[in-house]
Design a protein around this motif. Structure first.
Motif, PDB file in Angstrom:
ATOM      1  N   ALA A 224       3.592 -42.984   6.874  1.00  0.00           N
ATOM      2  CA  ALA A 224       2.218 -43.443   6.681  1.00  0.00           C
ATOM      3  C   ALA A 224       1.270 -42.268   6.465  1.00  0.00           C
ATOM      4  N   MET A 225       1.405 -41.225   7.270  1.00  0.00           N
ATOM      5  CA  MET A 225       0.542 -40.064   7.130  1.00  0.00           C
ATOM      6  C   MET A 225       0.751 -39.398   5.777  1.00  0.00           C
ATOM      7  N   GLN A 226       2.004 -39.296   5.349  1.00  0.00           N
ATOM      8  CA  GLN A 226       2.293 -38.696   4.055  1.00  0.00           C
ATOM      9  C   GLN A 226       1.620 -39.475   2.930  1.00  0.00           C
ATOM     10  N   ILE A 227       1.695 -40.798   3.010  1.00  0.00           N
ATOM     11  CA  ILE A 227       1.108 -41.638   1.967  1.00  0.00           C
ATOM     12  C   ILE A 227      -0.411 -41.533   1.977  1.00  0.00           C
ATOM     13  N   LEU A 228      -1.007 -41.568   3.171  1.00  0.00           N
ATOM     14  CA  LEU A 228      -2.464 -41.468   3.267  1.00  0.00           C
ATOM     15  C   LEU A 228      -2.962 -40.161   2.658  1.00  0.00           C
ATOM     16  N   GLU A 229      -2.294 -39.076   2.994  1.00  0.00           N
ATOM     17  CA  GLU A 229      -2.726 -37.786   2.463  1.00  0.00           C
ATOM     18  C   GLU A 229      -2.481 -37.685   0.961  1.00  0.00           C
ATOM     19  N   GLN A 230      -1.384 -38.275   0.493  1.00  0.00           N
ATOM     20  CA  GLN A 230      -1.102 -38.255  -0.938  1.00  0.00           C
ATOM     21  C   GLN A 230      -2.163 -39.038  -1.713  1.00  0.00           C
ATOM     22  N   LEU A 231      -2.676 -40.103  -1.100  1.00  0.00           N
ATOM     23  CA  LEU A 231      -3.697 -40.930  -1.751  1.00  0.00           C
ATOM     24  C   LEU A 231      -5.109 -40.375  -1.553  1.00  0.00           C
ATOM     25  N   GLY A 232      -5.197 -39.243  -0.866  1.00  0.00           N
ATOM     26  CA  GLY A 232      -6.489 -38.578  -0.753  1.00  0.00           C
ATOM     27  C   GLY A 232      -7.271 -38.851   0.502  1.00  0.00           C
ATOM     28  N   ALA A 233      -6.631 -39.443   1.515  1.00  0.00           N
ATOM     29  CA  ALA A 233      -7.326 -39.742   2.768  1.00  0.00           C
ATOM     30  C   ALA A 233      -6.762 -38.861   3.880  1.00  0.00           C
ATOM     31  N   GLY A 234      -7.392 -37.708   4.085  1.00  0.00           N
ATOM     32  CA  GLY A 234      -6.936 -36.797   5.125  1.00  0.00           C
ATOM     33  C   GLY A 234      -7.404 -37.221   6.499  1.00  0.00           C
ATOM     34  N   ARG A 235      -6.832 -36.600   7.503  1.00  0.00           N
ATOM     35  CA  ARG A 235      -7.156 -36.962   8.889  1.00  0.00           C
ATOM     36  C   ARG A 235      -8.622 -36.732   9.220  1.00  0.00           C
ATOM     37  N   ASP A 236      -9.174 -35.591   8.820  1.00  0.00           N
ATOM     38  CA  ASP A 236     -10.569 -35.280   9.155  1.00  0.00           C
ATOM     39  C   ASP A 236     -11.516 -36.308   8.548  1.00  0.00           C
ATOM     40  N   ALA A 237     -11.242 -36.684   7.299  1.00  0.00           N
ATOM     41  CA  ALA A 237     -12.098 -37.676   6.638  1.00  0.00           C
ATOM     42  C   ALA A 237     -12.010 -39.024   7.341  1.00  0.00           C
ATOM     43  N   ALA A 238     -10.813 -39.405   7.743  1.00  0.00           N
ATOM     44  CA  ALA A 238     -10.624 -40.688   8.429  1.00  0.00           C
ATOM     45  C   ALA A 238     -11.356 -40.694   9.763  1.00  0.00           C
ATOM     46  N   GLN A 239     -11.213 -39.615  10.516  1.00  0.00           N
ATOM     47  CA  GLN A 239     -11.882 -39.585  11.818  1.00  0.00           C
ATOM     48  C   GLN A 239     -13.396 -39.572  11.663  1.00  0.00           C
ATOM     49  N   ALA A 240     -13.889 -38.839  10.686  1.00  0.00           N
ATOM     50  CA  ALA A 240     -15.335 -38.796  10.457  1.00  0.00           C
ATOM     51  C   ALA A 240     -15.869 -40.173  10.103  1.00  0.00           C
ATOM     52  N   LYS A 241     -15.114 -40.915   9.293  1.00  0.00           N
ATOM     53  CA  LYS A 241     -15.560 -42.258   8.908  1.00  0.00           C
ATOM     54  C   LYS A 241     -15.500 -43.212  10.101  1.00  0.00           C
ATOM     55  N   VAL A 242     -14.483 -43.076  10.930  1.00  0.00           N
ATOM     56  CA  VAL A 242     -14.403 -43.906  12.138  1.00  0.00           C
ATOM     57  C   VAL A 242     -15.633 -43.673  13.008  1.00  0.00           C
ATOM     58  N   VAL A 243     -15.951 -42.410  13.260  1.00  0.00           N
ATOM     59  CA  VAL A 243     -17.116 -42.082  14.095  1.00  0.00           C
ATOM     60  C   VAL A 243     -18.395 -42.606  13.467  1.00  0.00           C
ATOM     61  N   GLU A 244     -18.500 -42.457  12.156  1.00  0.00           N
ATOM     62  CA  GLU A 244     -19.710 -42.907  11.448  1.00  0.00           C
ATOM     63  C   GLU A 244     -19.882 -44.418  11.579  1.00  0.00           C
ATOM     64  N   LEU A 245     -18.811 -45.172  11.343  1.00  0.00           N
ATOM     65  CA  LEU A 245     -18.917 -46.625  11.404  1.00  0.00           C
ATOM     66  C   LEU A 245     -19.168 -47.108  12.832  1.00  0.00           C
ATOM     67  N   LEU A 246     -18.557 -46.468  13.797  1.00  0.00           N
ATOM     68  CA  LEU A 246     -18.760 -46.848  15.190  1.00  0.00           C
ATOM     69  C   LEU A 246     -20.190 -46.527  15.647  1.00  0.00           C
ATOM     70  N   SER A 247     -20.766 -45.509  15.039  1.00  0.00           N
ATOM     71  CA  SER A 247     -22.123 -45.125  15.413  1.00  0.00           C
ATOM     72  C   SER A 247     -23.178 -46.008  14.768  1.00  0.00           C
ATOM     73  N   GLY A 248     -22.736 -46.847  13.847  1.00  0.00           N
ATOM     74  CA  GLY A 248     -23.678 -47.779  13.222  1.00  0.00           C
ATOM     75  C   GLY A 248     -24.506 -47.164  12.120  1.00  0.00           C
ATOM     76  N   PHE A 249     -24.090 -45.966  11.640  1.00  0.00           N
ATOM     77  CA  PHE A 249     -24.836 -45.326  10.563  1.00  0.00           C
ATOM     78  C   PHE A 249     -24.508 -45.901   9.199  1.00  0.00           C
ATOM     79  N   SER A 250     -23.392 -46.657   9.120  1.00  0.00           N
ATOM     80  CA  SER A 250     -22.977 -47.202   7.834  1.00  0.00           C
ATOM     81  C   SER A 250     -23.003 -48.706   7.905  1.00  0.00           C
ATOM     82  N   THR A 251     -23.402 -49.367   6.850  1.00  0.00           N
ATOM     83  CA  THR A 251     -23.471 -50.826   6.824  1.00  0.00           C
ATOM     84  C   THR A 251     -22.370 -51.382   5.968  1.00  0.00           C
TER      85      THR A 251
END
Length: 228
Positions: free
Chosen positions: A201-228
């Motif tokens: 799964a990690m290999q596929i995510l990174e191959q498709l352009g979704a790295g760990r840092d980007a995923a975690q940043a988006k999780v934090v952003e959505l949980l913080s309510g900054f994104s609609t």
């Protein structure tokens, strides 16, 4: 159905006429069977833990001491992975991973099935994160199928988790702890996929352009309510 030694020998011989290649295939097959046996036992140990049974009770039925049972399985399952802190959506994702594996004709649940399942849980935050990162389910499934990871068709009953998939569960708990959360949601399962010992799964995510840092940043952003 029990697989006999003669059946295994015929299967290996059917894959190659070269004796050295047969030996190599036999070694690989033996390793796969060992992993499968381990995941089978671990699956039911985890079910016992989820049902509230103690390590002493589990040890008795394994024929070992409480200490031996706990030492063997805590490292592979994770002492905190008893699912009390998993949200219903996270539990649904784990159940759906079984369905995904069966639909692909696999006889195990791997990290790739865990990833695909995150798309299939309505309202799951992980699905929203993946969408924001530009990751689509059909693209992930194509990558899984393109790698030709297939096994015998399931014969019924719950499928065992691979060691890497079990590690993802443990790392999902760790991801929640790192973020200061007292629950484990689908977003933590997603982050756990990046920490699951270089799983598919990690290999596929990174191959498709979704790295760990980007995923975690988006999780934090959505949980913080900054994104609609």
């Amino acid at each position: 159905m029990t697989t006999t030694l003669n059946t295994l020998i015929h299967q290996v011989r059917g894959e190659s006429d070269d004796s050295l290649l047969q030996l190599e295939i036999a070694v690989t097959r033996a390793g796969q069977m060992s992993d499968l046996a381990d995941t089978l036992v671990t699956y039911f140990v985890d079910r016992c833990r989820r049902s509230g049974h103690t390590w002493a009770e589990i040890g008795t039925h394994l024929g070992v001491t409480r200490q031996a049972a706990q030492k063997r399985f805590v490292d592979s399952v994770g002492d905190g992975v008893t699912f009390e802190r998993f949200t219903m959506r996270a539990r649904n994702a784990l159940d759906q991973a079984q369905v995904v594996a069966e639909s692909l004709g696999h006889n195990y649940v791997g990290t790739e099935h865990q990833l695909l399942a995150l798309f299939d849980v309505p309202g799951a935050l992980a699905g929203r994160v993946l969408g924001h990162l530009g990751i689509q389910r059909d693209a992930v499934e194509r990558e899984v199928l393109a790698r030709g990871v297939r096994g015998p068709a399931p014969t019924g009953g719950p499928l065992p988790f691979t060691p890497r998939a079990r590690k993802v569960l443990e790392e999902s708990v760790n991801s929640a702890v790192d973020l200061g959360h007292n629950y484990v949601g689908t977003e933590h399962l997603l982050l756990g996929l990046y920490r699951g010992q270089d799983g598919l799964a990690m290999q596929i995510l990174e191959q498709l352009g979704a790295g760990r840092d980007a995923a975690q940043a988006k999780v934090v952003e959505l949980l913080s309510g900054f994104s609609t």
